[in-house]
Design a protein around this motif. Structure first.
Motif, PDB file in Angstrom:
ATOM      1  N   PRO A   6       8.516  -1.252   7.085  1.00 28.79           N
ATOM      2  CA  PRO A   6       9.132  -0.387   6.078  1.00 28.79           C
ATOM      3  C   PRO A   6       8.167   0.691   5.584  1.00 28.79           C
ATOM      4  CG  PRO A   6       8.515  -2.488   5.098  1.00 28.79           C
ATOM      5  CD  PRO A   6       8.240  -2.609   6.565  1.00 28.79           C
ATOM      6  N   TRP A   7       8.668   1.565   4.748  1.00 31.63           N
ATOM      7  CA  TRP A   7       7.831   2.640   4.225  1.00 31.63           C
ATOM      8  C   TRP A   7       6.730   2.061   3.343  1.00 31.63           C
ATOM      9  CZ3 TRP A   7       7.370   5.233  -0.707  1.00 31.63           C
ATOM     10  CH2 TRP A   7       8.045   4.631  -1.759  1.00 31.63           C
ATOM     11  N   ILE A   8       5.727   2.863   3.055  1.00 25.80           N
ATOM     12  CA  ILE A   8       4.504   2.351   2.456  1.00 25.80           C
ATOM     13  C   ILE A   8       4.717   1.780   1.054  1.00 25.80           C
ATOM     14  CG2 ILE A   8       3.769   4.516   1.366  1.00 25.80           C
ATOM     15  CD1 ILE A   8       1.519   2.106   3.362  1.00 25.80           C
ATOM     16  N   GLY A   9       5.793   2.183   0.382  1.00 26.44           N
ATOM     17  CA  GLY A   9       6.036   1.673  -0.963  1.00 26.44           C
ATOM     18  C   GLY A   9       6.856   0.404  -1.013  1.00 26.44           C
ATOM     19  N   HIS A  10       7.290  -0.082   0.128  1.00 26.07           N
ATOM     20  CA  HIS A  10       8.118  -1.287   0.166  1.00 26.07           C
ATOM     21  C   HIS A  10       7.264  -2.524  -0.100  1.00 26.07           C
ATOM     22  CE1 HIS A  10      10.945  -4.316   1.667  1.00 26.07           C
ATOM     23  NE2 HIS A  10      11.880  -3.390   1.583  1.00 26.07           N
ATOM     24  N   PRO A  11       7.754  -3.452  -0.920  1.00 20.03           N
ATOM     25  CA  PRO A  11       6.924  -4.635  -1.247  1.00 20.03           C
ATOM     26  C   PRO A  11       6.602  -5.492  -0.035  1.00 20.03           C
ATOM     27  CG  PRO A  11       9.190  -4.868  -2.073  1.00 20.03           C
ATOM     28  CD  PRO A  11       9.034  -3.454  -1.642  1.00 20.03           C
ATOM     29  N   ASP A  12       7.381  -5.389   1.053  1.00 23.59           N
ATOM     30  CA  ASP A  12       7.120  -6.199   2.242  1.00 23.59           C
ATOM     31  C   ASP A  12       6.136  -5.542   3.195  1.00 23.59           C
ATOM     32  OD1 ASP A  12       8.904  -8.062   1.305  1.00 23.59           O
ATOM     33  OD2 ASP A  12      10.599  -7.297   2.454  1.00 23.59           O
ATOM     34  N   ARG A  13       5.662  -4.356   2.856  1.00 23.55           N
ATOM     35  CA  ARG A  13       4.710  -3.671   3.739  1.00 23.55           C
ATOM     36  C   ARG A  13       3.368  -4.398   3.688  1.00 23.55           C
ATOM     37  NH1 ARG A  13       4.297   1.742   5.927  1.00 23.55           N
ATOM     38  NH2 ARG A  13       2.292   1.791   6.987  1.00 23.55           N
ATOM     39  N   GLU A  14       2.986  -5.039   4.787  1.00 26.32           N
ATOM     40  CA  GLU A  14       1.813  -5.911   4.792  1.00 26.32           C
ATOM     41  C   GLU A  14       0.508  -5.136   4.702  1.00 26.32           C
ATOM     42  OE1 GLU A  14       2.100  -8.392   8.185  1.00 26.32           O
ATOM     43  OE2 GLU A  14       3.825  -9.531   7.425  1.00 26.32           O
ATOM     44  N   ASP A  15       0.475  -3.917   5.260  1.00 24.98           N
ATOM     45  CA  ASP A  15      -0.780  -3.166   5.258  1.00 24.98           C
ATOM     46  C   ASP A  15      -0.859  -2.171   4.110  1.00 24.98           C
ATOM     47  OD1 ASP A  15       1.202  -1.531   6.234  1.00 24.98           O
ATOM     48  OD2 ASP A  15      -0.080  -0.538   7.709  1.00 24.98           O
ATOM     49  N   LEU A  16      -0.134  -2.435   3.045  1.00 23.50           N
ATOM     50  CA  LEU A  16      -0.169  -1.562   1.874  1.00 23.50           C
ATOM     51  C   LEU A  16      -1.572  -1.566   1.268  1.00 23.50           C
ATOM     52  CD1 LEU A  16       1.604   0.144  -0.094  1.00 23.50           C
ATOM     53  CD2 LEU A  16       1.955  -1.946  -1.398  1.00 23.50           C
ATOM     54  N   PRO A  17      -2.199  -0.387   1.120  1.00 23.80           N
ATOM     55  CA  PRO A  17      -3.533  -0.352   0.505  1.00 23.80           C
ATOM     56  C   PRO A  17      -3.521  -0.977  -0.888  1.00 23.80           C
ATOM     57  CG  PRO A  17      -2.984   1.773   1.493  1.00 23.80           C
ATOM     58  CD  PRO A  17      -1.734   0.950   1.535  1.00 23.80           C
ATOM     59  N   ASP A  18      -4.618  -1.641  -1.249  1.00 23.58           N
ATOM     60  CA  ASP A  18      -4.689  -2.314  -2.545  1.00 23.58           C
ATOM     61  C   ASP A  18      -4.423  -1.344  -3.690  1.00 23.58           C
ATOM     62  OD1 ASP A  18      -5.227  -4.722  -1.342  1.00 23.58           O
ATOM     63  OD2 ASP A  18      -7.402  -4.519  -1.492  1.00 23.58           O
ATOM     64  N   LEU A  19      -4.932  -0.117  -3.565  1.00 23.07           N
ATOM     65  CA  LEU A  19      -4.727   0.861  -4.629  1.00 23.07           C
ATOM     66  C   LEU A  19      -3.239   1.094  -4.870  1.00 23.07           C
ATOM     67  CD1 LEU A  19      -5.582   3.096  -6.588  1.00 23.07           C
ATOM     68  CD2 LEU A  19      -5.787   4.640  -4.625  1.00 23.07           C
ATOM     69  N   PRO A  62       5.515   3.109  -7.123  1.00 25.00           N
ATOM     70  CA  PRO A  62       5.693   4.424  -6.483  1.00 25.00           C
ATOM     71  C   PRO A  62       5.943   5.565  -7.454  1.00 25.00           C
ATOM     72  CG  PRO A  62       6.834   2.742  -5.222  1.00 25.00           C
ATOM     73  CD  PRO A  62       6.349   2.084  -6.480  1.00 25.00           C
ATOM     74  N   GLU A  63       6.660   5.297  -8.533  1.00 25.89           N
ATOM     75  CA  GLU A  63       6.952   6.390  -9.470  1.00 25.89           C
ATOM     76  C   GLU A  63       5.699   6.914 -10.176  1.00 25.89           C
ATOM     77  OE1 GLU A  63       8.318   2.466 -11.442  1.00 25.89           O
ATOM     78  OE2 GLU A  63       8.406   3.431  -9.463  1.00 25.89           O
ATOM     79  N   ALA A  64       4.574   6.186 -10.038  1.00 25.94           N
ATOM     80  CA  ALA A  64       3.305   6.644 -10.622  1.00 25.94           C
ATOM     81  C   ALA A  64       2.361   7.208  -9.557  1.00 25.94           C
ATOM     82  CB  ALA A  64       2.622   5.500 -11.380  1.00 25.94           C
ATOM     83  N   TRP A  65       2.874   7.403  -8.340  1.00 27.36           N
ATOM     84  CA  TRP A  65       2.069   8.008  -7.286  1.00 27.36           C
ATOM     85  C   TRP A  65       2.140   9.523  -7.385  1.00 27.36           C
ATOM     86  CZ3 TRP A  65       3.795   5.018  -2.253  1.00 27.36           C
ATOM     87  CH2 TRP A  65       3.491   3.659  -2.407  1.00 27.36           C
ATOM     88  N   GLN A  66       1.029  10.169  -7.160  1.00 26.32           N
ATOM     89  CA  GLN A  66       0.987  11.628  -7.044  1.00 26.32           C
ATOM     90  C   GLN A  66       0.700  11.975  -5.580  1.00 26.32           C
ATOM     91  OE1 GLN A  66      -2.007  13.115  -9.756  1.00 26.32           O
ATOM     92  NE2 GLN A  66      -1.404  11.666 -11.352  1.00 26.32           N
ATOM     93  N   LEU A  67       1.722  12.392  -4.865  1.00 25.59           N
ATOM     94  CA  LEU A  67       1.562  12.766  -3.467  1.00 25.59           C
ATOM     95  C   LEU A  67       1.175  14.231  -3.380  1.00 25.59           C
ATOM     96  CD1 LEU A  67       3.033  10.065  -2.976  1.00 25.59           C
ATOM     97  CD2 LEU A  67       4.237  11.174  -1.102  1.00 25.59           C
TER      98      LEU A  67
END
Length: 838
Positions: free
Chosen positions: A430-443, A449-454
């Motif tokens: 899934p996309w990087i903000g999905h809770p099941d994304r195993e390689d999601l960076p710790d940060l 996601p709503e607090a991410w600044q892309l």
């Protein structure tokens, strides 16, 4: 009208369709006969409603596309399975064997149907079903369904869809667009299906996909669902987050001169476009010019670093090479004085911009490095997002080379960076903000996601916007780093994006009324896109002390000889590489890549094939030639050696004609291989960065020879530095000796590889073995497997992939005529064939 009321009104309207009275449909959906694995039924009834619309369109023989609200694999599987079951049981079908043509770009449907059950029947069995349907109006048992399912013919990325429509004569067609942004074969398939009056039902899982427009052009009814985030927020009575979109405009004394020259170059290019240059050469000039301008506009590393590393380490064309190519075009176009003069002026403006960029540094590089250290709120995260993997890796290595900063260092400042492809995910990941994304960076794991600044450098192209879609639906903050003169273009692109993400009431009513639903009393309003635009901001860049990249190699002056030079591959005018996809990272072979080393050829080979196909090829391009005789064989030969009467096997849509690359493209996202692929990718990324860090450490700079010596000191039997260089540059899958992988990790201090080197080695060995096996079996089938039985034979049981699945991408072509065309041709537009329209 809130979305909860909107959804309720849609339910009532679709509930009036005649399909709702069908006993089989009621059994499947109302009585929950149909289920996907162990998942709970869809509480919003989206799948049941989508399926009701699709089956109604099939009944009325109208083309239809449903834009699903997310990438949940259950949705297309349940929709397709319902259509198959209703088709099997329908009393109107008589004794005729039903044939359904399934067209897609990946092999995911088999995996999906393996999780669909009608009571105890697993629906992936439809792919081997060949029995005729029986006339029966009662609801059948699961065993009865198994004996009456239609035969499904699968075709992936069909080169010529008309061939398969004529061969199978399907009763209806299912088109799985998935989350693909663009399907080049889709237009031809829809045209042929509409012309033959064959019902066609499609689904896509990305609201920003170009496939929606393609269906619309062919008169299809389109039903677009709001995002699942919007629908779920209505059910849970919570307010959904809207994405914030803004532009960060580059400012500062050094920016003005660069921007002025780039803007002037853009104006000259617009003049060339207005001249509407005719012929292949004119179109090649436009294609190459746009690529060069876009490359300079978004350059995100120092110029010297890019020029040094692009060709030597990444096999990309350099900016200097692009300039020389444009100059060669201008010289070749001297007879067309207007175009030649404009092109010379355009090249001169770019040269002025290059001089400023070289002196002051690329504005995007300066801004991004500033944003790396700028303050970020403790409960937020800044994510620098690059349009391609290579751009992302270039920036990572640039930070290391100039500031000795790594991605781990940035994480302590609440900053990280990522490529758009990793952000979006692939296959089942899934996309990087999905809770099941195993390689999601710790940060990012610790920040919603709503607090991410892309922050995205440069103007977005359609593919990038499609990759951003999950983040837009989740309410991220999106900031595009651009020049001031690009604001109108950005505004236009975002306007198109907002329109695509909006669900307009008039479109909903048009589709529902076209399917026979009375809409006079239907109350539905517009469902706006989950976006809101912020005011533009600026980032001011002051003069910085110029830093010298210690690894830059001196570049001797190059002279472009159009006779000898040919093009570097570029997929489109806004990507550095797309390109270098995962396929070529894992092939581990010695194929000659000389046809990718330059940008222009002064002549080309035009080939006319039987059946109306034609194409223009570089003389040293390679095609698969079928050698006729008692023992037929298949050889990869240069185009310049071909003659009239030869038979070739062409892989449609690919510049590289290596056959087993086609197999890898089909399956590299399959769950059976996803872990293996990710492990090898992780190792290849780590070694590229770790080697450069190691070269700069210590009292003196180091090189490949030093690395070889260090490995030999630890017991390695490697004798030549080229072998080690192949690992560092990603040209080899993995060392053949497991211990060499460990030794390399120890020398370069790669913690992840040290801990997982045995897993990485086994993954590489398995991929390497699979590739060799696929290549041997595929070549044998192409030459000897002509029976219908061989079409369904599996060459990989784990994937469930048959030889026939690949046939759609292959064209067996007979050469009618062959001639040399004496005009300069841009290499990036060759190795593409077309079919004459009669």
């Amino acid at each position: 009208m809130d979305i909860d009321q909107w959804l309720e009104n849609i339910r009532r309207a679709i509930g009036t369709l005649p399909i709702q009275d069908n006993k089989v449909f009621q059994e499947l959906w109302n009585n929950k006969l149909l289920r996907y694995g162990g998942e709970d039924p869809d509480p919003l009834e989206i799948d049941a409603l989508s399926t009701a619309l699709a089956c109604t369109c099939l009944k009325k023989r109208k083309p239809f596309l449903v834009v699903l609200p997310d990438r949940n694999p259950a949705r297309p599987a349940l929709l397709f399975a319902t259509g198959l079951i209703l088709d099997a049981i329908s009393s109107e079908k008589g004794q005729k064997v039903q044939i359904v043509l399934y067209a897609g770009s990946h092999i995911g449907i088999r995996d999906q149907l393996a999780n669909v059950y009608a009571r105890k029947l697993r629906l992936d069995e439809v792919f081997v079903q060949s029995h005729a349907s029986s006339r029966n109006t009662k609801v059948q048992s699961a065993d009865d369904i198994a004996n009456s399912l239609p035969r499904v013919a699968t075709v992936y990325a069909p080169a010529d869809p008309r061939i398969f429509l004529d061969e199978y004569r399907p009763d209806w067609i299912a088109v799985d667009c998935g989350d693909s942004n663009n399907l080049k074969w889709l237009d031809a398939l829809l045209s042929s299906a509409v012309e033959r009056n064959i019902p066609i039902v499609g689904w896509c899982q990305n609201s920003l996909s170009d496939t929606v427009q393609t269906f619309s052009v062919h008169g299809a009814y389109i039903f677009r669902w709001p995002s699942v985030q919007q629908l779920s927020s209505a059910q849970n009575k919570v307010e959904s987050s809207n994405a914030l979109i803004s532009a960060i405009c580059l400012e500062g004394p050094d920016i003005v001169s660069v921007e002025t020259h780039l803007q002037q170059a853009y104006q000259v290019l617009r003049t060339i476009v207005k001249q509407n240059p005719k012929g292949r050469m004119g179109q090649d000039v436009l294609s190459m010019s746009w690529k060069q301008l876009r490359l300079l506009e978004r350059l995100s590393v120092p110029l010297g670093f890019y020029e040094s590393e692009a060709e030597s380490s990444w096999r990309l064309r350099t900016i200097r090479h692009g300039q020389e190519t444009l100059g060669a075009f201008a010289q070749a176009l001297q007879e067309a004085t207007g175009l030649s003069s404009s092109l010379t002026q355009f090249t001169r403006k770019l040269e002025q911009a290059i001089t400023e960029i070289d002196h002051h540094g690329p504005p995007h590089w300066n801004a991004l490095t500033e944003l790396c250290i700028a303050d970020v709120e403790s409960d937020s995260a800044r994510l620098l997002l690059f349009s391609s993997d290579v751009q992302c890796q270039f920036f990572e290595l640039g930070l290391l080379a100039y500031y000795n900063m790594s991605i781990n260092d940035l994480a302590t400042l609440n900053v990280t960076f990522l490529s758009a492809r990793d952000f979006y995910g692939t296959g089942r990941r899934p996309w990087i903000g999905h809770p099941d994304r195993e390689d999601l960076p710790d940060l990012l794991r610790n920040v919603p996601p709503e607090a991410w600044q892309l922050v995205i450098p440069g103007l977005p192209n359609p593919r990038l916007l499609a990759q951003l879609e999950p983040g837009l639906q989740a309410g991220v903050q999106l900031q595009f780093l651009i020049y001031s003169h690009q604001l109108p273009s950005l505004s236009w692109r975002l306007k198109q994006c907002i329109e695509a993400l909006s669900v307009r009431a008039e479109d909903v009513i048009h589709t529902l009324s076209g399917l026979g639903i009375l809409t006079d009393s239907l109350s539905v309003s517009n469902m706006p896109a989950p976006l809101r635009k912020m005011e533009n901001s600026t980032i001011r860049l002051e003069n910085k002390k110029k830093r010298i990249y210690s690894q830059v190699r001196s570049l001797p002056p190059a002279v472009l000889n159009p006779v000898e030079e040919m093009a570097r591959l570029f997929e489109d005018d806004t990507e550095l590489d797309q390109d270098k996809d995962d396929t070529t990272l894992f092939l581990d072979h010695n194929e000659d890549n000389s046809d990718e080393d330059s940008l222009l050829v002064d002549h080309a080979v035009e080939i006319i094939f039987q059946g109306g196909w034609y194409g223009l090829f570089a003389p040293d391009a390679k095609l698969n030639v079928i050698i006729q005789g008692s023992d037929s064989s298949l050889e990869l030969r240069y185009v310049s050696s071909l003659r009239s009467g030869n038979h070739v096997l062409f892989i449609h849509g690919q510049r590289r004609q290596n056959l087993y690359e086609l197999v890898v493209q089909r399956v590299h996202n399959h769950p059976a291989f996803a872990l293996h692929v990710e492990l090898v990718k992780h190792w290849q990324r780590d070694v590229a960065v770790a080697y450069r860090r190691w070269c700069q450490a210590g009292d003196r700079s180091r090189n490949i020879t030093d690395l070889l010596a260090a490995l030999q000191a630890l017991g390695s039997s490697i004798a030549v530095s080229q072998t080690v260089e192949g690992w560092v540059q990603g040209l080899r899958l993995c060392p053949n000796d497991k211990e060499d992988l460990r030794r390399l990790a120890e020398v370069l201090n790669m913690d992840f590889v040290i801990q997982n080197y045995q897993l990485i080695f086994r993954a590489a060995e398995r991929l390497r073995g699979k590739h060799r096996s696929w290549g041997r079996q595929l070549n044998h089938w192409l030459l000897h497997g002509t029976s219908s039985k061989s079409e369904v034979e599996l060459f990989d049981e784990e994937l469930g992939l048959s030889f026939g699945d690949l046939r759609g991408s292959l064209l067996h072509l007979h050469i009618l005529t062959w001639q040399t065309v004496q005009i300069p041709v841009y290499h990036g537009n060759m190795v593409v064939i077309k079919k004459k329209q009669y």
